[in-house]
Write a protein that holds these residues in place. Structure first.
Motif, PDB file in Angstrom:
ATOM      1  N   PHE A 177      48.996  33.809  49.641  1.00  0.00           N
ATOM      2  CA  PHE A 177      48.320  33.301  50.822  1.00  0.00           C
ATOM      3  C   PHE A 177      47.813  31.886  50.568  1.00  0.00           C
ATOM      4  N   LYS A 178      47.813  31.085  51.597  1.00  0.00           N
ATOM      5  CA  LYS A 178      47.223  29.752  51.521  1.00  0.00           C
ATOM      6  C   LYS A 178      45.774  29.841  51.983  1.00  0.00           C
ATOM      7  N   ALA A 179      44.872  29.156  51.290  1.00  0.00           N
ATOM      8  CA  ALA A 179      43.456  29.231  51.646  1.00  0.00           C
ATOM      9  C   ALA A 179      42.747  27.961  51.209  1.00  0.00           C
ATOM     10  N   ILE A 180      41.536  27.799  51.681  1.00  0.00           N
ATOM     11  CA  ILE A 180      40.666  26.688  51.302  1.00  0.00           C
ATOM     12  C   ILE A 180      39.414  27.273  50.656  1.00  0.00           C
ATOM     13  N   LEU A 208      37.931  38.483  30.921  1.00  0.00           N
ATOM     14  CA  LEU A 208      38.814  37.335  30.818  1.00  0.00           C
ATOM     15  C   LEU A 208      38.030  36.048  31.020  1.00  0.00           C
ATOM     16  N   GLN A 209      38.316  35.059  30.177  1.00  0.00           N
ATOM     17  CA  GLN A 209      37.584  33.801  30.221  1.00  0.00           C
ATOM     18  C   GLN A 209      38.550  32.634  30.350  1.00  0.00           C
ATOM     19  N   GLY A 210      38.031  31.446  30.591  1.00  0.00           N
ATOM     20  CA  GLY A 210      38.856  30.252  30.556  1.00  0.00           C
ATOM     21  C   GLY A 210      39.086  29.627  31.917  1.00  0.00           C
ATOM     22  N   THR A 211      39.017  30.435  32.989  1.00  0.00           N
ATOM     23  CA  THR A 211      39.132  29.898  34.335  1.00  0.00           C
ATOM     24  C   THR A 211      38.074  30.552  35.199  1.00  0.00           C
ATOM     25  N   GLN A 212      37.877  30.045  36.393  1.00  0.00           N
ATOM     26  CA  GLN A 212      36.790  30.512  37.237  1.00  0.00           C
ATOM     27  C   GLN A 212      37.047  31.921  37.771  1.00  0.00           C
ATOM     28  N   ARG A 213      36.032  32.734  37.778  1.00  0.00           N
ATOM     29  CA  ARG A 213      36.135  34.054  38.391  1.00  0.00           C
ATOM     30  C   ARG A 213      35.581  33.959  39.814  1.00  0.00           C
ATOM     31  N   TYR A 214      36.426  34.255  40.796  1.00  0.00           N
ATOM     32  CA  TYR A 214      36.038  34.192  42.204  1.00  0.00           C
ATOM     33  C   TYR A 214      35.573  35.561  42.679  1.00  0.00           C
ATOM     34  N   SER A 215      34.671  35.572  43.634  1.00  0.00           N
ATOM     35  CA  SER A 215      34.259  36.831  44.238  1.00  0.00           C
ATOM     36  C   SER A 215      35.313  37.271  45.251  1.00  0.00           C
ATOM     37  N   TYR A 216      35.475  38.575  45.377  1.00  0.00           N
ATOM     38  CA  TYR A 216      36.471  39.104  46.309  1.00  0.00           C
ATOM     39  C   TYR A 216      36.114  38.724  47.746  1.00  0.00           C
ATOM     40  N   GLN A 217      34.851  38.777  48.083  1.00  0.00           N
ATOM     41  CA  GLN A 217      34.434  38.438  49.445  1.00  0.00           C
ATOM     42  C   GLN A 217      34.773  36.980  49.776  1.00  0.00           C
ATOM     43  N   HIS A 218      34.611  36.113  48.787  1.00  0.00           N
ATOM     44  CA  HIS A 218      34.929  34.697  48.981  1.00  0.00           C
ATOM     45  C   HIS A 218      36.407  34.533  49.337  1.00  0.00           C
ATOM     46  N   LEU A 219      37.290  35.185  48.590  1.00  0.00           N
ATOM     47  CA  LEU A 219      38.720  35.045  48.830  1.00  0.00           C
ATOM     48  C   LEU A 219      39.142  35.776  50.099  1.00  0.00           C
ATOM     49  N   LYS A 220      38.506  36.888  50.373  1.00  0.00           N
ATOM     50  CA  LYS A 220      38.805  37.630  51.604  1.00  0.00           C
ATOM     51  C   LYS A 220      38.445  36.798  52.831  1.00  0.00           C
ATOM     52  N   LEU A 221      37.305  36.133  52.770  1.00  0.00           N
ATOM     53  CA  LEU A 221      36.877  35.283  53.880  1.00  0.00           C
ATOM     54  C   LEU A 221      37.797  34.078  54.034  1.00  0.00           C
TER      55      LEU A 221
END
Length: 641
Positions: A358-361, A325-338
């Motif tokens: 979930f709310k996150a920064i 899938l393209q068009g938006t940023q692919r985040y790493s799972y560890q990044h979102l988990k942290l």
């Protein structure tokens, strides 16, 4: 690319600072083509420059958000006010918009110095400021920003010479002139009827050439329908004088119109004009029952072939592996988990039918909402559907997808964060009764704008299928954004409806879809009508009213009041009666009831709904039928395939 506009200051009171000729060697440069500086100087230079820089900073911050093309800001420090407005063309990315804004700022600051008013026009944006000292007596109409901007006598339809290309068209002149005039006339009429006062369209020159004319029209987003219409009429008349030049621009403080034989936006960024030009009920589609000639049969076969090929192509896109899938940023799972402390309860802000939110920064300070879908094949399928559908959708009333993540069975969407939460909380939840009438009416308008974009302004028709108050999110200014596209479906342009298994929320969905699986854009129209009634009444559609002589759901109750011409009684008692005009409320209730009629052919399209909402309070008289309501607790037979 920002466009700054204030409809009150007539161009005649300003002196010209820049008037660049157009070069036909470039079609989309960030070069100022016209600017003006007020002839008066600001009285307090220190205050002026401080407030001006602050206003510019606010405008730039707003335009940095993807899908935001219009911004207005003000700074009132020390009794002096600097008001600013900026607007970009809707074919731009956020990066391109900011680039144009920066050029506009750098062009105005040295050119106009401490002038207490200025504006600059570029192909891709428009910027303006006005400085007012509130410490001195001023005429009444200059003491309130909104009054200044909305003043219809402010020069929005003052004729200003068009800027024409310096070379004639390379196409046959008569065919080129006719094509340009017809195209400009159409977008002139269509633009005031769109949800965001913007149209981009193309047209082929004649029948023996492959040449194409490109054109856009855009009004300042905060203008009224009347101001937009008058300004574009003037712009159209002015721009006609450019022919047979190969390109031209008509510029005014409230609108911009441009044509060119050179492309300056992509072909997939055009907007279908038909819904905004058709007379009468444009929602009624003509279906071909039979073909009597061999020519017609060939055309029908060709149409079916093209449709099948398009469907095959789309199915390959939606069904491909999510890792592609393209068009938006692919985040790493560890990044979102942290960022969510391993998706802990303290970060949980909501739950839905397809997962948790979930709310996150992330990314060094960006506040986002992370939607974690339930594990399983169905969740993965819905995830791919949602990513593919909304990754390229950009509209101020549609939730913005920032990125995504796939980690084994874990499927996550990264979305823009809506600080006020969902609409239902303000209607019957913990914040019940806190919305005033102005906020409620703007929410109804905003939902309609978002659906207009999904149904007719995007390059494919998207049917949401699950419009309800809990899927309407509110930003910090209580502007609505439609969220949760997990159930959304594509509807090919060639079809008026499709058959599918029911998926949605009982009480909000239309009878023909709930009982027979008959899906069309009118399913969203029905849901919009229900939500509009909820916003007005402060009641859930599935709650039973026990105060009357008999138990009634919201839609039935609204219809009973309408039949007795007492539908103003539907309005939430928490709203101050001094905040609204009864005729305005009654008109919106009547439009909502139109949206809930059956059969679906009786319902207006969402573009028609938005036009009715934007028009004068008195509606065209039309006979309405009693709506059919299928509540959450009624047992029904679900059909479809």
């Amino acid at each position: 690319m920002p466009v700054l506009a204030m409809v009150v200051i007539v161009l005649a009171v300003m002196k010209v600072a820049v008037a660049q000729p157009i070069s036909n060697t470039t079609t989309n440069t960030n070069k100022p083509i016209r600017s003006y500086c007020d002839s008066n100087e600001a009285m307090s230079l220190a205050t002026f420059f401080s407030n001006l820089n602050s206003t510019f900073s606010q405008l730039r911050s707003q335009l940095s958000n993807t899908g935001v093309y219009y911004a207005q800001a003000q700074n009132l420090e020390n009794g002096d006010a600097v008001y600013g407005v900026a607007q970009c063309r809707n074919y731009l990315s956020s990066t391109q918009c900011l680039a144009c804004f920066d050029v506009a700022v750098s062009a105005l600051e040295p050119a106009c110095g401490s002038a207490n008013g200025a504006n600059v026009f570029l192909d891709n944006c428009f910027l303006r400021w006005v400085f007012l000292s509130l410490r001195f007596h001023l005429p009444l109409r200059f003491q309130n920003y909104d009054q200044i901007y909305e003043d219809p006598q402010g020069g929005s339809d003052v004729a200003v010479p068009a800027i024409c290309g310096n070379e004639s068209t390379s196409q046959p002149i008569s065919a080129f002139n006719q094509t340009v005039e017809e195209l400009l006339s159409n977008i002139k009429d269509a633009t005031p009827r769109t949800s965001d006062f913007y149209i981009a369209s193309t047209r082929q020159v004649g029948t023996v050439t492959n040449a194409t004319v490109y054109a856009i029209a855009q009004c300042v987003e905060n203008a009224s329908n009347t101001i937009c219409k008058n300004c574009l009429n003037t712009a159209y008349n002015s721009l006609s004088s450019c022919l047979p030049a190969n390109e031209g621009r008509a510029i005014n403080v409230a609108c911009f119109m441009r044509y060119s034989e050179f492309p300056f936006f992509h072909n997939n960024q055009t907007i279908n004009l038909i819904p905004y030009l058709a007379k009468g009920n444009s929602s009624k589609s003509v279906m071909i029952i039979g073909v009597s000639s061999s020519t017609g049969l060939v055309l029908l076969i060709l149409a079916l072939f093209l449709w099948f090929r398009r469907q095959l192509s789309k199915s390959k896109v939606v069904g491909k592996d999510s890792s592609e899938l393209q068009g938006t940023q692919r985040y790493s799972y560890q990044h979102l988990k942290l960022a969510t402390n391993n998706f802990s309860e303290e970060y949980l802000i909501g739950k839905g039918g397809f997962g948790e939110v979930f709310k996150a920064i992330v990314d060094g300070g960006i506040v986002v909402a992370i939607k974690k879908l339930h594990v399983g094949f169905r969740a993965k399928k819905e995830f791919e559907n949602e990513v593919n559908l909304i990754r390229n959708v950009r509209h101020r009333n549609l939730i913005l997808q920032l990125g995504w993540c796939i980690h084994g069975p874990e499927l996550l969407l990264v979305l823009e964060y809506m600080p006020q939460g969902s609409l239902d909380k303000f209607l019957w939840g913990e914040k019940k009764g806190t919305l005033n009438w102005k906020q409620r009416s703007e929410i109804i308008f905003g939902i309609a704008r978002g659906l207009v974009h999904l149904h007719g302004e995007f390059h494919i028709k998207i049917i949401h299928r699950d419009i309800k108050s809990s899927n309407i999110l509110l930003d910090k200014d209580f502007q609505p954004k439609i969220a949760d596209f997990g159930l959304a479906r594509l509807l090919p342009e060639e079809l008026t409806h499709a058959s599918t298994r029911f998926a949605g929320t009982m009480g909000y969905t239309s009878p023909e879809y709930a009982t027979c699986g008959r899906l069309s854009e009118k399913v969203d129209t029905y849901s919009f009508g229900i939500v509009a009634l909820e916003v007005i009444s402060g009641r859930s559609c599935n709650d039973v009213n026990y105060s009357g002589p008999r138990m009634e759901y919201l839609l039935n109750h609204a219809w009973q009041l309408y039949e007795k011409d007492m539908h103003i009684r539907l309005i939430d008692e928490a709203i101050d009666p001094n905040e609204y005009e009864e005729e305005d409320v009654k008109k919106i209730i009547e439009i909502a009831l139109m949206c809930t009629q059956s059969p679906a052919s009786l319902r207006p399209t969402m573009s028609e709904v938005y036009i009715m909402l934007s028009s004068e309070p008195e509606l065209e008289q039309r006979q309405m039928s009693r709506p059919t309501y299928i509540g959450a607790y009624r047992r029904i037979h679900i059909g479809g395939s």
